[in-house]
Design a protein around this motif. Structure first.
Motif, short mmCIF file in Angstrom:
data_model
loop_
_atom_site.label_atom_id
_atom_site.label_comp_id
_atom_site.label_asym_id
_atom_site.label_seq_id
_atom_site.Cartn_x
_atom_site.Cartn_y
_atom_site.Cartn_z
N ASP A 56 42.68 40.08 6.17
CA ASP A 56 43.57 39.71 5.07
C ASP A 56 42.83 38.90 4.01
N ILE A 57 41.91 38.05 4.45
CA ILE A 57 41.21 37.15 3.52
C ILE A 57 40.04 37.84 2.84
N PHE A 58 39.22 38.52 3.63
CA PHE A 58 38.06 39.21 3.08
C PHE A 58 38.48 40.55 2.47
N ALA A 59 37.66 41.06 1.58
CA ALA A 59 37.87 42.41 1.05
C ALA A 59 37.17 43.41 1.96
N ILE A 60 37.55 43.33 3.23
CA ILE A 60 36.94 44.17 4.26
C ILE A 60 38.05 44.76 5.12
N ASP A 61 38.04 46.08 5.26
CA ASP A 61 39.04 46.79 6.05
C ASP A 61 38.49 47.10 7.44
#
Length: 331
Positions: A56-61
């Motif tokens: 949710d915080i990082f731009a990582i899926d």
């Protein structure tokens, strides 16, 4: 020799990476330790909650995951479009959820800065945070350090919990991505910890099949959490990001593979081959071999010779080797 993370990750070549961390010595991540008689199953929920929070915080899926007894696998997607769309204020909001901020940035957020030089310093700091929120190394660090501290506190001990840095593997094309995802999703079946993918809790395939978190507790605490990185049908022409195949085709392929790699389940294997195999251009025997040995046979990066050559140039590597059934590998 230990390699720098810059030689392992290149978003110019691919946003997809397979990451693995393993516990050191006899430390157990979760599950039952037959040596001590202790059960650490509850730690799987720690992992689930933390992974969802960080996604949710990082731009990582998260494309795929599997949480085993003494190690875990993640297939991650660095989402440049997501972080580019974030305002400076949104970057600050995300960063402050994990780390203490900066006094000058806090003053910038309150509108207290009037000096152009101070504003430039604050924006430079925010720019660094923006870069880190797309950085897989920072994601893994935030995950592993948190779990290590929590586990050591529970065990009333100090010292290393993980076997050094996490390992990462660049997935340079769609074949490599789907093969790796299936390999990760099938970990409990391969290890004979689960009878089928439908019962393989704490894996992404279980979550996709049941369309829910592995435990109700995770669902309760993360109602608005980012979902797993989605599948998009191959014919979809929308600008939405996702894996360019249909979810049902992937589920069919992994279910069929799970039955085929279990010798005691061969009587229930469908004679009809999954359609996705034809789409990927792979023979069934080749696919099954890769689904069993993908994590052992490939190192560094997986893709076509052309893709690997470019990846090697961009990461300062100088050799490509290991022609194999899927493509090539980079050591």
């Amino acid at each position: 020799m230990t390699q720098s993370r810059a030689s392992l990750i290149s978003l110019v070549d691919t946003p997809y990476y397979h990451c693995i961390s393993r516990c050191v010595r006899r430390a157990f991540l979760c599950g039952e330790d037959n040596y001590s008689g202790k059960n650490y199953s509850h730690r799987r929920q720690w992992m689930m909650n933390r992974i969802r929070q960080l996604s949710d915080i990082f731009a990582i899926d998260v494309c795929a995951y599997s949480i085993m007894s003494n190690h875990y696998h993640l297939v991650l997607h660095a989402n440049e479009a997501e972080i580019s769309a974030c305002s400076d204020e949104e970057v600050c909001r995300r960063w402050y959820q994990l780390y203490s901020g900066s006094e000058i940035v806090s003053r910038w957020r309150k509108g207290e800065l009037t000096c152009a030089g101070q504003i430039e310093v604050a924006l430079d700091i925010i720019s660094k945070w923006r870069h880190r929120l797309l950085d897989i190394s920072w994601f893994m660090r935030a995950l592993n350090e948190f779990i290590a501290r929590k586990a050591n506190a529970e065990d009333n001990c100090k010292g290393r919990f993980w076997e050094g840095r996490f390992k990462s593997q660049a997935l340079l094309d769609e074949k490599a991505l789907l093969t790796c995802m299936a390999y990760v999703d099938l970990n409990p079946v391969r290890a004979k910890m689960s009878e089928s993918v439908e019962t393989s809790e704490f894996t992404s395939i279980f979550e996709r099949i049941h369309s829910k978190c592995s435990h109700d507790e995770a669902l309760h605490h993360h109602d608005n959490s980012k979902p797993l990185f989605g599948f998009l049908a191959a014919e979809c022409h929308t600008p939405q990001e996702g894996i360019p195949y249909a979810l049902l085709d992937y589920l069919e392929l992994v279910d069929w593979t799970g039955r085929a790699i279990r010798e005691d389940k061969r009587g229930v294997i469908s004679s009809q081959l999954p359609s996705l195999l034809s789409t990927l251009g792979l023979e069934s025997d080749t696919w099954l071999s890769l689904a069993v040995s993908f994590g052992k046979d490939y190192h560094g990066a997986v893709g076509s010779l052309e893709e690997l050559t470019l990846f090697a140039e961009h990461t300062g590597r100088c050799w490509v080797s290991g022609q194999n059934k899927l493509s090539c590998m980079l050591h």
